[in-house]
Design a protein around this motif. Structure first.
Motif, PDB file in Angstrom:
ATOM      1  N   VAL A 298     105.610  77.078  33.644  1.00 42.24           N
ATOM      2  CA  VAL A 298     104.772  75.900  33.431  1.00 42.24           C
ATOM      3  C   VAL A 298     105.606  74.827  32.735  1.00 42.24           C
ATOM      4  O   VAL A 298     106.280  75.096  31.736  1.00 42.24           O
ATOM      5  CB  VAL A 298     103.537  76.257  32.579  1.00 42.24           C
ATOM      6  N   VAL A 299     105.553  73.613  33.264  1.00 41.66           N
ATOM      7  CA  VAL A 299     106.274  72.480  32.679  1.00 41.66           C
ATOM      8  C   VAL A 299     105.346  71.268  32.676  1.00 41.66           C
ATOM      9  O   VAL A 299     104.267  71.293  33.270  1.00 41.66           O
ATOM     10  CB  VAL A 299     107.568  72.151  33.461  1.00 41.66           C
ATOM     11  N   GLY A 300     105.777  70.215  32.003  1.00 38.80           N
ATOM     12  CA  GLY A 300     105.024  68.966  32.003  1.00 38.80           C
ATOM     13  C   GLY A 300     105.732  67.912  32.822  1.00 38.80           C
ATOM     14  O   GLY A 300     106.924  67.680  32.626  1.00 38.80           O
ATOM     15  N   ARG A 365     113.491  69.860  39.658  1.00 42.25           N
ATOM     16  CA  ARG A 365     113.174  70.146  41.063  1.00 42.25           C
ATOM     17  C   ARG A 365     111.743  69.766  41.406  1.00 42.25           C
ATOM     18  O   ARG A 365     111.483  69.240  42.494  1.00 42.25           O
ATOM     19  CB  ARG A 365     113.406  71.634  41.350  1.00 42.25           C
ATOM     20  N   LEU A 366     110.823  70.019  40.490  1.00 39.18           N
ATOM     21  CA  LEU A 366     109.435  69.662  40.760  1.00 39.18           C
ATOM     22  C   LEU A 366     109.264  68.147  40.809  1.00 39.18           C
ATOM     23  O   LEU A 366     108.573  67.608  41.678  1.00 39.18           O
ATOM     24  CB  LEU A 366     108.510  70.262  39.696  1.00 39.18           C
ATOM     25  N   ALA A 367     109.884  67.451  39.858  1.00 38.33           N
ATOM     26  CA  ALA A 367     109.737  66.001  39.796  1.00 38.33           C
ATOM     27  C   ALA A 367     110.382  65.306  40.991  1.00 38.33           C
ATOM     28  O   ALA A 367     109.908  64.246  41.426  1.00 38.33           O
ATOM     29  CB  ALA A 367     110.360  65.478  38.492  1.00 38.33           C
ATOM     30  N   SER A 368     111.446  65.900  41.535  1.00 39.40           N
ATOM     31  CA  SER A 368     112.167  65.274  42.662  1.00 39.40           C
ATOM     32  C   SER A 368     111.538  65.611  44.005  1.00 39.40           C
ATOM     33  O   SER A 368     111.987  65.069  45.028  1.00 39.40           O
ATOM     34  CB  SER A 368     113.624  65.721  42.648  1.00 39.40           C
ATOM     35  N   GLY A 369     110.550  66.498  44.022  1.00 35.54           N
ATOM     36  CA  GLY A 369     109.905  66.858  45.276  1.00 35.54           C
ATOM     37  C   GLY A 369     110.649  67.914  46.074  1.00 35.54           C
ATOM     38  O   GLY A 369     110.326  68.148  47.247  1.00 35.54           O
ATOM     39  N   GLU A 370     111.596  68.608  45.448  1.00 33.13           N
ATOM     40  CA  GLU A 370     112.372  69.625  46.154  1.00 33.13           C
ATOM     41  C   GLU A 370     111.565  70.895  46.411  1.00 33.13           C
ATOM     42  O   GLU A 370     111.915  71.689  47.275  1.00 33.13           O
ATOM     43  CB  GLU A 370     113.630  69.981  45.363  1.00 33.13           C
ATOM     44  N   VAL A 371     110.492  71.097  45.630  1.00 37.73           N
ATOM     45  CA  VAL A 371     109.677  72.300  45.762  1.00 37.73           C
ATOM     46  C   VAL A 371     108.322  71.912  46.347  1.00 37.73           C
ATOM     47  O   VAL A 371     107.695  70.953  45.867  1.00 37.73           O
ATOM     48  CB  VAL A 371     109.481  72.990  44.398  1.00 37.73           C
TER      49      VAL A 371
END
Length: 374
Positions: A298-300, A365-371
C-alpha cells in the motif's frame, strides 16, 4: 590501512550473489585493518557511483569495524557503520534461539550486500554456523533470510532439511510460518533494522518480545530500543537513526499489547489522506489474508484536494485470482472508510535484492501507469 590520526576509510568490493569466498574476503579485509563494504553487482551504475564517491570522501568514525547498507526500500542506500562488539554481543543469543550445533550450515539466500546476510557472514568468522550463499541447498541445517526467501526455499524441489529458521526484514506471513512448522522447522521471526540490529523476536507465533539484551519503549507511537547492538551511525549525511541518550530509534511506529510489540511501519511511510493517517503495513497485513492475494503493498499517490490517495498493489496468487469487485467488497468489510484503498492495481511487486518491498519503486511504477489498474 589506518590513516594518520587513526581515521580509516571504508573499502568496498563486489561479491557475486553465490560467491563462496565471501567469508574469506571479509576475514582478509579485517586482518588488513580495512572496513569492508559489500556492494551488489546488479546495482545501476548511478547508485554504484554514488556509494563509491561517498566512500572516497568520508572517513569512518573511530571504533568502526564493519559497514553495511540499508535496504534501499525508500530510496538510495545508506552506509551504516558499527563496532565489532555491536554484532558480536548478539551472537550467543542468536545461537541459543536457533539451537545452533557444531557442524551446522546456515543457508543465506539474500545477497552478501544485505545487512542480514553480512551479519551471518561475520558471525561465521567466529563461532557461528558455516555459511552457504545460495538460493537453496540440500546441506543446510539452518536458515537466515526474509520471509520471501523462506517461502521460496519451502517451495523448492531441492528444499533442504532445515532444523530452524531466523527470519527478518519484513513481517512473516502466517501461512509461511505454518508451512515451515509443518516440516518440523523451528521459526524465529525478528524485527530490527540495519542501524539497530536485533530489537524483538517471536519464536512462538504470538507476537514480538524484546530480543535478549534489548529494552523497548514506545513513545508517542514510535519504537525506541536500548541495547549494545546499535550502530555508530552513517557515513556522510544524516539518516533516520536518532538518539536520546542510550536509546535509539529509526522512526518505526508501533505499540505494546500484553507485553508483545506490534510494529506498524516507518513514520515516513504514513499516508495523509483527507485528514486521516493511514499506516500501510496495517492494511497490508489484512489484505494478505484475502483469498487470491499472494502479497500486497500500500502506498500513497498524489491527489489534489485530499493530499494522497491510498493505492494498493495486489500480487495475485495466480492469474485472475482477484478482481475489482472482490477487492472492494473485502476492503469495505475490513477497513474503516477513510482507510480503504481507492485505487487498486494488480501485478508483480518490486522488491530489493534482499527480498524486501521496494516502496519507492512501487510508487513510481503506479504513478507512471506501468502497472495495470484492477
Amino acid at each position: 590501512m589506518a590513516r594518520p590520526g587513526g581515521r580509516r576509510r571504508v573499502s568496498c568490493f563486489v561479491v557475486p550473489i553465490e560467491a563462496r569466498d565471501a567469508p574469506a574476503r571479509l576475514a582478509l579485509a579485517r586482518r588488513s585493518g580495512r572496513i569492508p563494504l559489500v556492494l551488489d553487482e546488479r546495482w545501476p551504475a548511478e547508485v554504484r557511483v554514488g556509494v563509491l564517491s561517498l566512500l572516497s570522501q568520508t572517513p569512518a568514525p573511530a571504533g568502526a569495524h564493519w559497514a553495511a547498507l540499508t535496504s534501499g526500500t525508500s530510496g538510495a542506500p545508506r552506509v551504516v557503520v558499527r563496532t565489532d562488539a555491536s554484532w558480536a554481543k548478539s551472537f550467543p543469543a542468536v545461537e541459543r534461539l536457533l539451537g545452533a550445533r557444531p557442524g551446522d550450515i546456515v543457508l543465506l539466500p539474500a545477497p552478501p550486500s544485505s545487512s542480514l546476510t553480512l551479519f551471518s557472514l561475520v558471525h561465521a568468522l567466529t563461532s557461528g554456523p558455516a555459511p552457504e550463499l545460495a538460493a537453496t541447498s540440500s546441506r543446510a541445517t539452518l536458515f537466515h533470510g526474509t520471509p520471501t526467501h523462506l517461502a521460496a526455499v519451502l517451495a523448492s524441489e531441492r528444499a533442504p532439511l532445515l532444523r530452524a529458521a531466523l527470519v527478518g526484514g519484513m513481517p512473516l506471513p502466517a501461512d509461511t510460518r505454518a508451512a515451515a512448522l509443518a516440516r518440523g522447522i523451528r521459526v524465529v521471526e525478528y524485527y530490527g533494522a540495519a542501524e539497530l540490529s536485533f530489537v524483538a523476536y517471536d519464536d512462538d507465533g504470538r507476537g514480538l518480545r524484546p530480543f535478549p539484551g534489548v529494552e523497548i519503549a514506545v513513545r508517542g507511537g514510535v519504537i525506541w530500543a536500548r541495547s549494545a547492538y546499535t550502530a555508530l551511525g552513517y557515513l556522510g549525511g544524516p539518516g533516520p537513526l536518532r538518539r536520546d541518550g542510550a536509546w535509539a530509534s529509526v522512526g518505526d511506529r508501533g505499540r505494546m499489547e500484553g507485553g508483545r510489540l506490534r510494529v506498524a511501519g516507518r513514520e515516513d511511510d504514513a499516508i495523509q489522506t483527507a485528514g486521516a493517517t493511514v499506516i500501510p503495513s496495517e492494511l497490508e497485513r489484512v489484505l494478505r489474508t484475502v483469498d487470491g492475494v499472494a502479497d500486497a503493498v500500500v502506498v500513497g499517490l498524489p491527489a489534489p484536494g485530499v493530499g494522497r490517495l491510498v493505492a494498493a498493489l495486489i500480487e495475485p496468487a495466480h492469474p485472475g485470482a482477484v478482481d475489482a469487485a472482490t477487492l472492494r467488497a473485502a476492503s469495505a468489510r475490513l477497513f474503516a472508510p477513510a482507510h480503504r484503498p481507492r485505487l487498486w492495481f494488480a501485478g508483480t511487486i518490486a522488491r530489493t535484492s534482499s527480498g524486501k518491498i521496494a516502496r519507492a519503486e512501487v510508487e513510481r511504477r503506479l504513478a507512471s501507469g506501468e502497472v495495470p489498474r484492477v
